[in-house]
Design a protein around this motif. Structure first.
Motif, PDB file in Angstrom:
ATOM      1  N   VAL A  30       0.819  -1.210   0.000  1.00  0.00           N
ATOM      2  CA  VAL A  30       0.000   0.000   0.000  1.00  0.00           C
ATOM      3  C   VAL A  30       0.855   1.264   0.000  1.00  0.00           C
ATOM      4  O   VAL A  30       0.410   2.324  -0.480  1.00  0.00           O
ATOM      5  N   ALA A  31       2.065   1.188   0.499  1.00  0.00           N
ATOM      6  CA  ALA A  31       2.926   2.368   0.528  1.00  0.00           C
ATOM      7  C   ALA A  31       3.218   2.867  -0.881  1.00  0.00           C
ATOM      8  O   ALA A  31       3.368   4.073  -1.106  1.00  0.00           O
ATOM      9  N   LYS A  32       3.300   1.932  -1.835  1.00  0.00           N
ATOM     10  CA  LYS A  32       3.591   2.315  -3.219  1.00  0.00           C
ATOM     11  C   LYS A  32       2.407   3.006  -3.892  1.00  0.00           C
ATOM     12  O   LYS A  32       2.563   3.591  -4.954  1.00  0.00           O
ATOM     13  N   ALA A  33       1.237   2.935  -3.268  1.00  0.00           N
ATOM     14  CA  ALA A  33       0.037   3.549  -3.847  1.00  0.00           C
ATOM     15  C   ALA A  33      -0.287   4.891  -3.203  1.00  0.00           C
ATOM     16  O   ALA A  33      -1.280   5.529  -3.552  1.00  0.00           O
ATOM     17  N   ALA A  34       0.546   5.350  -2.301  1.00  0.00           N
ATOM     18  CA  ALA A  34       0.240   6.556  -1.532  1.00  0.00           C
ATOM     19  C   ALA A  34       0.168   7.802  -2.411  1.00  0.00           C
ATOM     20  O   ALA A  34      -0.473   8.789  -2.038  1.00  0.00           O
ATOM     21  N   ASP A  35       0.836   7.774  -3.565  1.00  0.00           N
ATOM     22  CA  ASP A  35       0.885   8.964  -4.421  1.00  0.00           C
ATOM     23  C   ASP A  35      -0.231   8.994  -5.462  1.00  0.00           C
ATOM     24  O   ASP A  35      -0.270   9.894  -6.302  1.00  0.00           O
ATOM     25  N   LEU A  36      -1.160   8.050  -5.417  1.00  0.00           N
ATOM     26  CA  LEU A  36      -2.187   7.956  -6.454  1.00  0.00           C
ATOM     27  C   LEU A  36      -3.339   8.936  -6.250  1.00  0.00           C
ATOM     28  O   LEU A  36      -4.103   9.196  -7.174  1.00  0.00           O
ATOM     29  N   GLY A  37      -3.485   9.453  -5.055  1.00  0.00           N
ATOM     30  CA  GLY A  37      -4.523  10.432  -4.794  1.00  0.00           C
ATOM     31  C   GLY A  37      -5.914   9.870  -4.636  1.00  0.00           C
ATOM     32  O   GLY A  37      -6.903  10.603  -4.762  1.00  0.00           O
ATOM     33  N   VAL A  38      -6.007   8.559  -4.368  1.00  0.00           N
ATOM     34  CA  VAL A  38      -7.306   7.907  -4.174  1.00  0.00           C
ATOM     35  C   VAL A  38      -7.233   7.038  -2.927  1.00  0.00           C
ATOM     36  O   VAL A  38      -6.184   6.918  -2.288  1.00  0.00           O
ATOM     37  N   ARG A  39      -8.352   6.412  -2.593  1.00  0.00           N
ATOM     38  CA  ARG A  39      -8.348   5.469  -1.472  1.00  0.00           C
ATOM     39  C   ARG A  39      -7.470   4.265  -1.811  1.00  0.00           C
ATOM     40  O   ARG A  39      -7.351   3.880  -2.975  1.00  0.00           O
ATOM     41  N   VAL A  40      -6.862   3.690  -0.810  1.00  0.00           N
ATOM     42  CA  VAL A  40      -5.954   2.563  -1.023  1.00  0.00           C
ATOM     43  C   VAL A  40      -6.382   1.401  -0.135  1.00  0.00           C
ATOM     44  O   VAL A  40      -6.768   1.595   1.026  1.00  0.00           O
ATOM     45  N   ALA A  41      -6.329   0.191  -0.693  1.00  0.00           N
ATOM     46  CA  ALA A  41      -6.628  -1.009   0.087  1.00  0.00           C
ATOM     47  C   ALA A  41      -5.586  -2.075  -0.224  1.00  0.00           C
ATOM     48  O   ALA A  41      -5.180  -2.233  -1.379  1.00  0.00           O
ATOM     49  N   GLN A  42      -5.145  -2.778   0.793  1.00  0.00           N
ATOM     50  CA  GLN A  42      -4.223  -3.885   0.545  1.00  0.00           C
ATOM     51  C   GLN A  42      -4.967  -4.981  -0.204  1.00  0.00           C
ATOM     52  O   GLN A  42      -6.092  -5.349   0.144  1.00  0.00           O
ATOM     53  N   LEU A  43      -4.334  -5.487  -1.260  1.00  0.00           N
ATOM     54  CA  LEU A  43      -4.939  -6.554  -2.045  1.00  0.00           C
ATOM     55  C   LEU A  43      -3.823  -7.462  -2.543  1.00  0.00           C
ATOM     56  O   LEU A  43      -3.014  -7.069  -3.375  1.00  0.00           O
ATOM     57  N   ASP A  44      -3.798  -8.655  -1.987  1.00  0.00           N
ATOM     58  CA  ASP A  44      -2.794  -9.655  -2.350  1.00  0.00           C
ATOM     59  C   ASP A  44      -3.522 -10.851  -2.947  1.00  0.00           C
ATOM     60  O   ASP A  44      -4.366 -11.466  -2.296  1.00  0.00           O
ATOM     61  N   TYR A  45      -3.219 -11.179  -4.190  1.00  0.00           N
ATOM     62  CA  TYR A  45      -3.907 -12.281  -4.865  1.00  0.00           C
ATOM     63  C   TYR A  45      -3.791 -13.599  -4.111  1.00  0.00           C
ATOM     64  O   TYR A  45      -4.648 -14.476  -4.256  1.00  0.00           O
ATOM     65  N   THR A  46      -2.742 -13.758  -3.338  1.00  0.00           N
ATOM     66  CA  THR A  46      -2.526 -15.013  -2.615  1.00  0.00           C
ATOM     67  C   THR A  46      -3.193 -15.019  -1.239  1.00  0.00           C
ATOM     68  O   THR A  46      -3.127 -16.017  -0.526  1.00  0.00           O
ATOM     69  N   GLU A  47      -3.833 -13.902  -0.877  1.00  0.00           N
ATOM     70  CA  GLU A  47      -4.516 -13.811   0.414  1.00  0.00           C
ATOM     71  C   GLU A  47      -5.966 -13.388   0.176  1.00  0.00           C
ATOM     72  O   GLU A  47      -6.280 -12.196   0.131  1.00  0.00           O
ATOM     73  N   PRO A  48      -6.867 -14.358  -0.014  1.00  0.00           N
ATOM     74  CA  PRO A  48      -8.260 -14.055  -0.355  1.00  0.00           C
ATOM     75  C   PRO A  48      -8.938 -13.083   0.599  1.00  0.00           C
ATOM     76  O   PRO A  48      -9.809 -12.303   0.180  1.00  0.00           O
ATOM     77  N   ALA A  49      -8.556 -13.101   1.869  1.00  0.00           N
ATOM     78  CA  ALA A  49      -9.192 -12.194   2.833  1.00  0.00           C
ATOM     79  C   ALA A  49      -8.943 -10.740   2.464  1.00  0.00           C
ATOM     80  O   ALA A  49      -9.817  -9.879   2.679  1.00  0.00           O
ATOM     81  N   THR A  50      -7.776 -10.443   1.908  1.00  0.00           N
ATOM     82  CA  THR A  50      -7.490  -9.058   1.525  1.00  0.00           C
ATOM     83  C   THR A  50      -8.331  -8.647   0.323  1.00  0.00           C
ATOM     84  O   THR A  50      -8.729  -7.477   0.217  1.00  0.00           O
TER      85      THR A  50
END
Length: 281
Positions: free
Chosen positions: A37-57
């Motif tokens: 999520v740190a790499k998405a901080a500059d996108l200017g939108v809401r950010v959510a952790q999403l890992d394809y290998t972790e269905p809960a995320t």
């Protein structure tokens, strides 16, 4: 409407979000799904952790989401399982629009990359998702390394013969994603997307020459010559076989078709090859 974009920190994902913002979408209505999520901080939108290998995320990122963009994963050999996790979560969440970035003629193509996209499209259909399939041709940015090498050597070497590529810039494809997300009437459609012009590697060499300001020629290699050159460069056998097979697909015409669908969707001509190369020079 709330939109979730997976792979949001990747090259295409970033441009999709930028295109949505350019079209006036409220930043709070866009969720950038990212493993880091740190790499998405500059996108200017809401950010959510999403890992394809972790269905809960994935399930957590989909909370309150109406539309989802599944930007195809980059890990060849693992993509079907990764995509399946997103498809299952999207079905459970009841999304109203599911957009997937696939490959040209994914269900019938001999292109070495096609089988994983074919399998993903079949999973989407089996899940009964309200989907829009965008079968993206090559990104002009894929030729950044060729541009760099040719600037030094004056040569573009490949095993594609006279095969043609209907490439466009990533921004063109990103705009198409934004269009089908925001407009009605696209659900159920499969769009073959490519640049307005299908060029061959002789024309690629000429375009690179114009950009780098030195003569550049295309050196057509046989599959054997290409394999030997890749081996001498230190690539492992699996990678060599993959690259040789990829060029064989291009040689056979897998990327040659263009019918103007991308330009019609985005409402303008696609980015010319020279212009696209100049942007990455």
């Amino acid at each position: 409407m709330t939109i979730l974009v997976t792979g949001a920190t990747g090259n295409l994902g970033r441009l999709i979000i930028a295109s949505l913002l350019e079209r006036g979408v409220d930043p709070q209505s866009i969720v950038a799904g990212a493993r880091d999520v740190a790499k998405a901080a500059d996108l200017g939108v809401r950010v959510a952790q999403l890992d394809y290998t972790e269905p809960a995320t994935i399930a957590a990122a989909l909370e309150g989401v109406d539309s989802l963009v599944l930007v195809s994963g980059s890990e060849v050999g693992q993509r079907v399982a990764q995509h399946q996790a997103v498809i299952e979560a999207a079905k459970a969440a009841g999304v109203s629009k599911f957009v997937y970035t696939s490959a040209p003629k994914a269900t019938t193509s001999d292109l070495v990359l096609a089988p994983e996209h074919k399998a993903t499209e079949e999973l989407i259909a089996a899940a009964g998702l309200p989907a829009v399939i965008l079968r993206n041709n090559w990104y002009t940015e894929n030729y950044a390394a060729d541009l760099s090498r040719a600037a030094e050597t004056g040569v573009v070497a490949a095993g594609v013969g006279d095969g043609r590529v209907a490439s466009a810039s990533r921004k063109d494809f990103a705009e198409a994603v934004a269009v089908v997300l925001l407009e009605d009437g696209h659900v159920g459609e499969t769009y073959e997307l490519g640049g307005d012009v299908a060029w061959n590697y002789g024309e690629l060499a000429a375009a690179i020459s114009e950009v780098v300001g030195r003569p550049v020629r295309y050196e057509a290699l046989t599959a054997e010559e290409q394999g030997a050159a890749l081996e001498s460069a230190g690539l492992d056998a699996g990678t060599v076989g993959f690259v040789v097979a990829l060029d064989a697909g291009i040689r056979g015409g897998a990327l040659a078709d263009t019918d103007g669908t991308l330009a019609r969707l985005i409402g303008r001509p696609t980015t010319p090859l020279v212009e696209g190369l100049r942007a990455i020079a």
